[in-house]
Write a protein that holds these residues in place. Structure first.
Motif, mmCIF file in Angstrom:
data_model
loop_
_atom_site.group_PDB
_atom_site.id
_atom_site.type_symbol
_atom_site.label_atom_id
_atom_site.label_comp_id
_atom_site.label_asym_id
_atom_site.label_seq_id
_atom_site.Cartn_x
_atom_site.Cartn_y
_atom_site.Cartn_z
ATOM 1 N N ILE A 59 18.809 0.194 7.452
ATOM 2 C CA ILE A 59 18.430 1.534 8.117
ATOM 3 C C ILE A 59 19.387 1.963 9.329
ATOM 4 C CG2 ILE A 59 16.473 2.852 9.358
ATOM 5 C CD1 ILE A 59 14.620 1.096 7.884
ATOM 6 N N THR A 60 19.847 3.033 9.135
ATOM 7 C CA THR A 60 20.905 3.502 10.065
ATOM 8 C C THR A 60 19.980 4.497 10.959
ATOM 9 O OG1 THR A 60 21.486 5.733 8.828
ATOM 10 C CG2 THR A 60 22.515 3.659 8.235
ATOM 11 N N ASP A 61 20.899 4.674 12.169
ATOM 12 C CA ASP A 61 19.900 5.567 13.232
ATOM 13 C C ASP A 61 19.756 7.095 12.718
ATOM 14 O OD1 ASP A 61 20.233 3.544 14.961
ATOM 15 O OD2 ASP A 61 22.067 4.408 15.958
ATOM 16 N N ASP A 62 20.525 7.457 11.736
ATOM 17 C CA ASP A 62 20.282 8.946 11.037
ATOM 18 C C ASP A 62 19.371 8.953 9.921
ATOM 19 O OD1 ASP A 62 22.152 9.940 12.689
ATOM 20 O OD2 ASP A 62 23.894 9.334 11.339
ATOM 21 N N ASP A 63 18.621 7.785 9.515
ATOM 22 C CA ASP A 63 17.599 7.814 8.404
ATOM 23 C C ASP A 63 16.591 8.402 8.795
ATOM 24 O OD1 ASP A 63 18.881 6.772 6.114
ATOM 25 O OD2 ASP A 63 18.961 4.758 6.920
ATOM 26 N N GLY A 121 0.705 -1.109 0.128
ATOM 27 C CA GLY A 121 0.050 -0.097 0.108
ATOM 28 C C GLY A 121 1.169 1.255 0.000
ATOM 29 N N LEU A 122 0.314 2.356 0.660
ATOM 30 C CA LEU A 122 0.930 3.271 0.685
ATOM 31 C C LEU A 122 1.811 3.885 1.859
ATOM 32 C CD1 LEU A 122 -2.507 5.517 -0.295
ATOM 33 C CD2 LEU A 122 -0.540 4.882 -1.790
ATOM 34 N N PHE A 123 2.757 4.937 1.931
ATOM 35 C CA PHE A 123 3.576 5.646 2.756
ATOM 36 C C PHE A 123 4.591 4.477 3.503
ATOM 37 C CE2 PHE A 123 -1.047 7.372 3.305
ATOM 38 C CZ PHE A 123 -0.563 8.425 2.763
ATOM 39 N N SER A 124 5.093 3.700 2.669
ATOM 40 C CA SER A 124 5.838 2.521 3.077
ATOM 41 C C SER A 124 7.020 2.988 3.981
ATOM 42 C CB SER A 124 6.578 1.905 1.863
ATOM 43 O OG SER A 124 5.412 1.158 0.801
ATOM 44 N N VAL A 125 7.622 4.057 3.396
ATOM 45 C CA VAL A 125 8.941 4.208 4.164
ATOM 46 C C VAL A 125 8.431 5.149 5.650
ATOM 47 C CG1 VAL A 125 10.518 5.029 2.265
ATOM 48 C CG2 VAL A 125 9.053 6.749 3.230
ATOM 49 N N ASN A 126 7.398 5.606 5.682
ATOM 50 C CA ASN A 126 6.824 6.118 6.882
ATOM 51 C C ASN A 126 6.692 4.877 7.869
ATOM 52 O OD1 ASN A 126 5.553 7.707 4.634
ATOM 53 N ND2 ASN A 126 6.236 9.167 6.086
ATOM 54 N N HIS A 127 5.947 4.162 7.473
ATOM 55 C CA HIS A 127 5.628 2.735 8.262
ATOM 56 C C HIS A 127 6.796 1.885 8.658
ATOM 57 C CE1 HIS A 127 1.311 3.513 8.614
ATOM 58 N NE2 HIS A 127 1.229 3.657 7.356
ATOM 59 N N THR A 128 7.910 1.934 7.916
ATOM 60 C CA THR A 128 8.918 1.202 7.971
ATOM 61 C C THR A 128 9.750 1.888 9.065
ATOM 62 O OG1 THR A 128 9.259 0.573 5.734
ATOM 63 C CG2 THR A 128 11.149 0.408 6.936
ATOM 64 N N LEU A 129 9.870 3.130 9.208
ATOM 65 C CA LEU A 129 10.341 3.785 10.315
ATOM 66 C C LEU A 129 9.602 3.621 11.515
ATOM 67 C CD1 LEU A 129 12.069 6.634 8.348
ATOM 68 C CD2 LEU A 129 13.322 4.812 9.490
ATOM 69 N N LYS A 134 9.137 8.145 15.380
ATOM 70 C CA LYS A 134 8.154 8.932 14.877
ATOM 71 C C LYS A 134 8.558 10.370 14.114
ATOM 72 C CE LYS A 134 4.027 8.753 16.731
ATOM 73 N NZ LYS A 134 2.818 8.834 17.672
ATOM 74 N N ILE A 135 9.732 10.897 14.833
ATOM 75 C CA ILE A 135 10.193 11.962 14.186
ATOM 76 C C ILE A 135 10.721 11.901 13.040
ATOM 77 C CG2 ILE A 135 11.948 13.725 14.557
ATOM 78 C CD1 ILE A 135 11.428 13.451 17.754
ATOM 79 N N ARG A 136 11.645 10.730 12.919
ATOM 80 C CA ARG A 136 12.365 10.295 11.651
ATOM 81 C C ARG A 136 11.394 9.782 10.767
ATOM 82 N NH1 ARG A 136 15.486 5.343 13.707
ATOM 83 N NH2 ARG A 136 16.268 5.195 11.807
ATOM 84 N N SER A 187 11.908 -1.189 12.209
ATOM 85 C CA SER A 187 12.724 -2.037 11.542
ATOM 86 C C SER A 187 14.112 -1.306 11.296
ATOM 87 C CB SER A 187 12.009 -2.402 10.441
ATOM 88 O OG SER A 187 12.926 -3.115 9.568
ATOM 89 N N THR A 188 14.987 -2.570 11.392
ATOM 90 C CA THR A 188 16.551 -2.153 11.040
ATOM 91 C C THR A 188 16.654 -2.212 9.310
ATOM 92 O OG1 THR A 188 17.269 -4.359 11.487
ATOM 93 C CG2 THR A 188 17.255 -2.728 13.216
ATOM 94 N N ILE A 189 15.914 -2.815 8.693
ATOM 95 C CA ILE A 189 15.912 -2.868 7.285
ATOM 96 C C ILE A 189 14.907 -2.277 6.581
ATOM 97 C CG2 ILE A 189 17.358 -4.929 7.432
ATOM 98 C CD1 ILE A 189 14.920 -6.576 6.544
ATOM 99 N N GLY A 190 14.896 -1.674 5.152
ATOM 100 C CA GLY A 190 13.965 -1.106 4.609
ATOM 101 C C GLY A 190 14.139 -1.495 3.180
#
Length: 254
Positions: free
Chosen positions: A149-153, A110-118, A224-226, A122-125
């Motif tokens: 996924i790094t801590d800065d992503d 579906g939608l907003f994959s990067v948002n929901h991954t973070l 959530k901020i990321r 998850s440590t992978i995207g």
């Protein structure tokens, strides 16, 4: 020589179109645009697909033109295309239409994959190359294209990393794809291997951006901020004395 149509808007679609144009076993016979005025947010300094098509005089088609064509096409490539492709268009392609999905399937359909991954922590995207069928993000999986996924992503950096890995894997697998020899797995097979299938609709982020003050030091709040740190979109926020305070990750030089 295989006849190919590229569906897309962003520079990633332009990259795919240019790659196909250089092939001796393929002919780019047209493009289909989903959004004529998209924001240029890909990691490459390249032109939008519509601008490339106009400059190089590639035919700009639509669904009706494809459906009414007297000939079949061989392969469609949907590069982060912003519209649902109907079955009577999909059926015009003898091999099928390969899709670039912006999240790992089946976990982030579906939608907003990067948002929901973070948000998930998850440590992978990454993204997924798959064949389009009558469902949404339900077709056979060609390749799960994984990134760390790094801590800065942030949502923006993960989006860009995902675009890169999708393009790299498509190019690497193109010969198999165009010859209809790409090995696939079904969603059911991946679920049986332990992957959890989830689908996120247009309302799936509603109400998730607010962070109360007593939650700010929790890891879930950092996620959530990321997850909502993406230029041009509303970030996560908190309220202090009724005033809305936007929350984003710090950046070098800020």
């Amino acid at each position: 020589m295989k006849r190919i149509i590229v569906f897309g808007d962003l520079p990633i679609a332009t990259k795919v179109a240019k790659f196909i144009k250089k092939r001796s076993d393929a002919k780019l016979v047209g493009i289909v645009i989903g959004n004529k005025n998209p924001k240029k947010i890909d990691p490459w300094d390249d032109e939008l697909l519509i601008d490339y098509a106009r400059r190089t005089k590639i035919d700009v088609l639509d669904f009706e033109a494809i459906k009414n064509s007297v000939t079949q096409y061989d392969l469609g490539v949907s590069c982060r295309f912003s519209k649902i492709i109907p079955m009577d268009v999909i059926n015009k392609f003898t091999i099928g239409i390969a899709n670039f999905h912006g999240g790992l399937l089946p976990e982030f359909g579906g939608l907003f994959s990067v948002n929901h991954t973070l948000l998930s922590g998850s440590t992978i995207g990454g993204g997924t190359l798959h064949w389009i069928n009558s469902g949404i993000d339900t077709g056979p999986i060609i390749k799960r294209c994984v990134v760390e996924i790094t801590d800065d992503d942030t949502a923006f950096s993960l989006f860009q990393k995902t675009q890169i890995v999708l393009l790299e894997n498509f190019i690497a697998l193109f010969s198999d794809i165009i010859n209809n020899e790409a090995k696939t797995k079904t969603i059911v097979e991946l679920v049986n291997e332990g992957h959890i299938a989830k689908y996120f609709d247009k309302n799936s982020l509603n109400g998730l951006k607010y962070i109360s003050l007593h939650e700010l030091d929790k890891e879930s709040s950092i996620n959530k901020i990321r997850a909502f740190d993406f230029p041009g979109h509303e970030p996560a926020f908190t309220l202090i004395n009724g005033k809305k305070i936007n929350l984003t990750m710090s950046r070098d030089g800020a």
